[in-house]
Design an enzyme around this catalytic site. Sequence first.
Site, mmCIF file in Angstrom:
data_model
loop_
_atom_site.group_PDB
_atom_site.id
_atom_site.type_symbol
_atom_site.label_atom_id
_atom_site.label_comp_id
_atom_site.label_asym_id
_atom_site.label_seq_id
_atom_site.Cartn_x
_atom_site.Cartn_y
_atom_site.Cartn_z
ATOM 1 N N ASN A 61 12.571 0.748 1.137
ATOM 2 C CA ASN A 61 12.225 -0.500 0.445
ATOM 3 C C ASN A 61 13.300 -0.862 -0.584
ATOM 4 O OD1 ASN A 61 10.360 -1.172 -2.390
ATOM 5 N ND2 ASN A 61 10.423 -2.642 -0.726
ATOM 6 N N GLY A 62 13.600 -2.153 -0.601
ATOM 7 C CA GLY A 62 14.510 -2.660 -1.625
ATOM 8 C C GLY A 62 15.599 -3.527 -1.037
ATOM 9 N N LYS B 4 4.139 5.785 -3.244
ATOM 10 C CA LYS B 4 5.244 4.824 -3.425
ATOM 11 C C LYS B 4 6.019 5.282 -4.651
ATOM 12 C CE LYS B 4 7.312 0.610 -3.463
ATOM 13 N NZ LYS B 4 6.850 -0.406 -4.374
ATOM 14 N N MET C 223 1.870 -6.065 -4.116
ATOM 15 C CA MET C 223 2.576 -6.536 -5.305
ATOM 16 C C MET C 223 1.583 -7.214 -6.239
ATOM 17 S SD MET C 223 6.244 -7.967 -3.967
ATOM 18 C CE MET C 223 5.626 -8.996 -2.664
ATOM 19 N N ALA C 224 1.543 -6.712 -7.464
ATOM 20 C CA ALA C 224 0.599 -7.248 -8.444
ATOM 21 C C ALA C 224 0.832 -8.745 -8.651
ATOM 22 C CB ALA C 224 0.767 -6.503 -9.762
ATOM 23 N N GLN D 280 -3.983 0.472 -3.443
ATOM 24 C CA GLN D 280 -3.035 1.221 -4.284
ATOM 25 C C GLN D 280 -3.628 1.483 -5.660
ATOM 26 O OE1 GLN D 280 0.710 -0.267 -6.174
ATOM 27 N NE2 GLN D 280 1.721 1.085 -4.711
ATOM 28 N N CYS E 298 5.772 1.993 -10.593
ATOM 29 C CA CYS E 298 5.688 0.811 -11.452
ATOM 30 C C CYS E 298 6.503 1.013 -12.739
ATOM 31 C CB CYS E 298 4.232 0.502 -11.785
ATOM 32 S SG CYS E 298 4.107 -0.957 -12.844
ATOM 33 N N ARG F 81 9.820 -8.987 -2.117
ATOM 34 C CA ARG F 81 10.106 -10.345 -2.597
ATOM 35 C C ARG F 81 10.461 -11.330 -1.494
ATOM 36 N NH1 ARG F 81 14.406 -8.316 -6.689
ATOM 37 N NH2 ARG F 81 14.607 -6.913 -4.919
HETATM 38 C C1 FMN Z 1 5.870 -9.458 -8.870
HETATM 39 C C2 FMN Z 1 5.967 -8.077 -8.311
HETATM 40 C C3 FMN Z 1 4.873 -7.239 -8.355
HETATM 41 C C4 FMN Z 1 4.953 -5.942 -7.836
HETATM 42 N N1 FMN Z 1 3.847 -5.143 -7.868
HETATM 43 C C5 FMN Z 1 3.899 -3.923 -7.265
HETATM 44 C C6 FMN Z 1 2.729 -3.114 -7.192
HETATM 45 O O1 FMN Z 1 1.646 -3.456 -7.690
HETATM 46 N N2 FMN Z 1 2.841 -1.927 -6.556
HETATM 47 C C7 FMN Z 1 4.018 -1.487 -5.991
HETATM 48 O O2 FMN Z 1 4.050 -0.418 -5.404
HETATM 49 N N3 FMN Z 1 5.134 -2.233 -6.073
HETATM 50 C C8 FMN Z 1 5.092 -3.425 -6.689
HETATM 51 N N4 FMN Z 1 6.224 -4.198 -6.745
HETATM 52 C C9 FMN Z 1 7.496 -3.668 -6.195
HETATM 53 C C10 FMN Z 1 7.675 -4.031 -4.719
HETATM 54 O O3 FMN Z 1 6.664 -3.411 -3.945
HETATM 55 C C11 FMN Z 1 9.035 -3.550 -4.199
HETATM 56 O O4 FMN Z 1 9.109 -2.167 -4.361
HETATM 57 C C12 FMN Z 1 10.216 -4.202 -4.910
HETATM 58 O O5 FMN Z 1 9.994 -5.577 -5.124
HETATM 59 C C13 FMN Z 1 11.506 -3.997 -4.120
HETATM 60 O O6 FMN Z 1 11.367 -4.504 -2.820
HETATM 61 P P1 FMN Z 1 11.977 -5.953 -2.403
HETATM 62 O O7 FMN Z 1 13.446 -5.910 -2.698
HETATM 63 O O8 FMN Z 1 11.656 -6.077 -0.947
HETATM 64 O O9 FMN Z 1 11.283 -6.961 -3.250
HETATM 65 C C14 FMN Z 1 6.171 -5.486 -7.275
HETATM 66 C C15 FMN Z 1 7.271 -6.336 -7.229
HETATM 67 C C16 FMN Z 1 7.192 -7.623 -7.744
HETATM 68 C C17 FMN Z 1 8.412 -8.500 -7.683
#
Ligand code: FMN
Length: 321
Positions: free
Chosen positions: A186-187, A125, A1-2, A54, A85, A211
């Site tokens: 995921n999600g 992804k 996650m960025a 990634q 993204c 998250r």
């Molecule tokens: C702050 C933030 C940054 C993220 N950056 C990336 C990223 O760089 N690459 C990616 O594949 N997903 C990124 N995501 C998405 C998460 O990997 C994930 O798919 C999304 O948050 C849903 O999963 P969750 O409900 O478990 O959070 C990011 C999500 C957040 C909240």
Amino acid sequence: MAGITDKVFRQICKSYGADVLVTEFVSAEGVFRRNQRTREYVDFDEIERPVGVQLFGADANHMAEAAKQVIDWIAPDFIDLNFGCPVNKVVAKNGGAALLRDCPTLSSVAKKVVAAVAPLPVTGKIRIGWDADSINAVRVAGILQECGISALAVHGRTRAQGYSGEANWRIIGEVADAVAIPVIGNGDLFSPADVARRRAETKIAGVMIGRAAMSAPWIFQQIKHYLATNELLPAPQLVERWNIIIEHCRRHSETRGDKEQAIRSMRARLMAYSKSFPEGKTLREKFQHVSTVAEVEAIADYHLTRTGWAQTAPALEIVNP
Ligand SMILES: Cc1cc2nc3c(=O)[nH]c(=O)nc-3n(C[C@H](O)[C@H](O)[C@H](O)COP(=O)(O)O)c2cc1C
């Protein structure tokens, strides 16, 4: 996650049982530049393996060249391609989720990267589609499988949803039914019970936690324990949770030249951690102003005293489980 999964945080997650880690995403162009920022994004320690880097981008040749350079440079265990993204800056250049609308380019990126780095695995992804009218995750998964992608993580939202609404696990399940490669769901997985339910309902091979880990990095351990025993392991005690925070701040500031800036940049992270804390609102007010590790430690002492937890606890040891 960025902005989140830097190496300190990844190692905290690993110490609590996360099996596979992925760096913050980097663009192919960023890899060519190899500036300090890109270096930090892709930097990892041996202890983190298996770890993937990634990449995002829309130019297949650049992506293939960047993937090769990353391997020569830091030798990750796999390359992960970002086709999910939703951010304007990324999709405006046809990167991230934009490629879900452009399957020929998506296919060309995947094929060229797979060929360029073989035999190293390449994973992907995706989101379930661009918007509600163009949900195409099953088709995209089939294409990526054909291209030689080794495993696929599916975030159950469209690009148009951003992070709103609910993840659509029906579509994730359909993807898992449709392809032979491992599908990682995921999600909205916020508890061990969420994971157990989704595993029972679908044929996913694994789960990806985003998250939830930001406020509770111990969730990986809780999930594994729950799946093995059907029992819910309590969250670590408050003292241990503070140890995680202080260790995170310390190590983060050690990796930065400007220590005060390092802690200021941790404020949002501290807010996320405080979600799992009693008196979180008061903590969040205090965290808005911190710029040194000592200030964070002082807040910890105050908080532990107020909540009756003022006792010394062993420092958190970040180790490979
Ligand atoms: C702050 C933030 C940054 C993220 N950056 C990336 C990223 O760089 N690459 C990616 O594949 N997903 C990124 N995501 C998405 C998460 O990997 C994930 O798919 C999304 O948050 C849903 O999963 P969750 O409900 O478990 O959070 C990011 C999500 C957040 C909240």
